[in-house]
Scaffold this motif. Structure first.
Motif: not given
Length: 421
Positions: A77-82
């Motif tokens: 939920e907090l971190f998007d993929p590159d």
């Protein structure tokens, strides 16, 4: 410099981590050291891992996976993929490395000591939590330095309730911490002379914050909680709990000693020595003033304060030959209580009897009873409740006693204690 402490409830999910950032941006977070606990109920889940390690090996891997899954859900939920490569955010590798380190310990450990294993395992909750929070702060523009607290807070090897070596701790913190930047570190943890992880006792993150405040001469410590401040009673057990605007160090130490869970008992001593104020505030409403704990002797408002401790054990002892319970007997009893690591919460004695209300933190009750029965007639009441009222009134005593079986009662001018079934 200021010290902020965020407990597990404040980072129990992704929204909690996002809210932590909101709090830091609402208040001045420059020159701040942040102490963060394990996320949500992770400590309980890690205790289950330890129990499975010793008692239910087939369930060990699944309990570990539950902990890992819980944290992965938050990170997703907090971190998007590159955006360019669609590779997962680097935080997933960092936390996976920590879980691999934990798995390697469980595979290679040879120690049968439950308390030692407990500290090596449970501490990963704080390491993972702070790794996630630190990465998210960096994502949102709050540049910070992640600090491993274990080499900084040095302790003895009293696992699960370690004692701080203040000389070594002060040298390490002063050498490693830059007070002019935003730092984030773990609560609850330390390390012994062999660099094995130790813990400071459940809810010990408050104490961690106080240790850093003392060593770094901080202006203040703020504990961020899901309540608006220190209440005069736990709202789970008492109706109409009231906010305390101000508490003196002495009063707060008394409340903590008797079991008020809002503040760790050891937290206030280092703060009081340097007169560093402690604030307890709401992470949901950071603009509210909360509760201030400081040198000022007043309790505001002046009102009865209620504390209840469940799952206690009351032991009533008398001599086998009806001889007096004198200093020699009492000394022997306390030596056994110390030997079996019992936490004493109330005592009462008469000419031929001695009663003690204890907390069996280390599951040593049966061994203690065997040794006591060699010299005393012993009656044990398990699963009792200990009620403490500071600044009691006749009405508050009547209200507590109503509908309960009274096992022990004692009063001093400011404090009343009841043990009930």
């Amino acid at each position: 410099m200021q010290i902020f402490k965020f407990g597990g409830a404040s980072v129990k999910d992704a929204q909690g981590v996002i809210n932590l950032v909101r709090v830091l941006k609402t208040v001045d977070s420059k020159n701040t050291l942040i102490v963060v606990s394990a996320m949500g109920k992770t400590t309980n889940a890690m205790e289950e891992v330890v129990n499975n390690y010793f008692q239910n090996k087939p369930a060990l891997q699944s309990s570990l996976q539950e902990v890992k899954k819980f944290h992965n859900t938050i990170m997703l939920e907090l971190f998007d993929p590159d955006t360019a490569t669609l590779e997962p955010h680097p935080i997933f590798k960092k936390t996976n490395d920590l879980f691999n380190e934990l798995a390697a310990f469980l595979k290679s450990n040879k120690s049968p000591d439950y308390n030692f294993v407990y500290d090596q395992v449970v501490g990963f909750g704080e390491l993972v939590s702070t790794t996630i929070v630190s990465a998210y702060l960096n994502e949102t523009g709050l540049k910070n330095t992640w600090v491993d607290v274990r080499p900084l807070i040095k302790t003895d090897s009293y696992y699960r309730r370690a004692h701080v070596d203040w000389d070594q701790t002060q040298k390490a913190i002063k050498k490693e911490i830059d007070p002019n930047i935003l730092n984030i570190t773990q609560g609850f943890l330390g390390s012994d002379a062999n660099n094995f992880t130790t813990t400071l006792g459940r809810e010990g993150s408050d104490y961690t914050a106080a240790i850093f405040a003392y060593v770094l001469n901080a202006e203040s410590v703020t504990i961020w909680k899901d309540v608006e401040g220190v209440l005069n009673a736990d709202p789970r057990y008492f109706e109409n709990a009231q906010l305390l605007n101000h508490i003196s160090y002495r009063e707060a130490i008394e409340l903590a000693f008797y079991g008020a869970t809002v503040i760790h008992p050891k937290t206030l001593q280092p703060l009081q020595r340097k007169e560093i104020p402690l604030f307890v505030k709401s992470f949901l409403n950071p603009e509210l003033p909360g509760t201030k704990i400081s040198k000022d002797p007043k309790l505001s408002p002046q009102t009865p304060c209620f504390i209840v401790k469940r799952n206690q054990v009351l032991l009533s002892l008398s001599s086998l030959d009806f001889s007096y319970i004198v200093e020699e007997n009492i000394s022997h009893i306390f030596n056994l209580l110390h030997k079996h690591k019992m936490k004493v919460d109330a005592i009462q004695n008469s000419a031929i009897s001695f009663s003690v209300c204890i907390e069996d933190l280390y599951n040593n009750l049966e061994n203690l009873l065997q040794e006591l029965k060699a010299k005393f007639k012993v009656t044990s009441y398990e699963d009792v409740s200990l009620y403490t009222i500071r600044h009691y009134t006749d009405k508050t005593i009547r209200d507590i006693e109503k509908g309960k079986t009274l096992l022990l009662k004692q009063l001093t001018p400011e404090t009343m204690q009841l043990v009930t079934k």
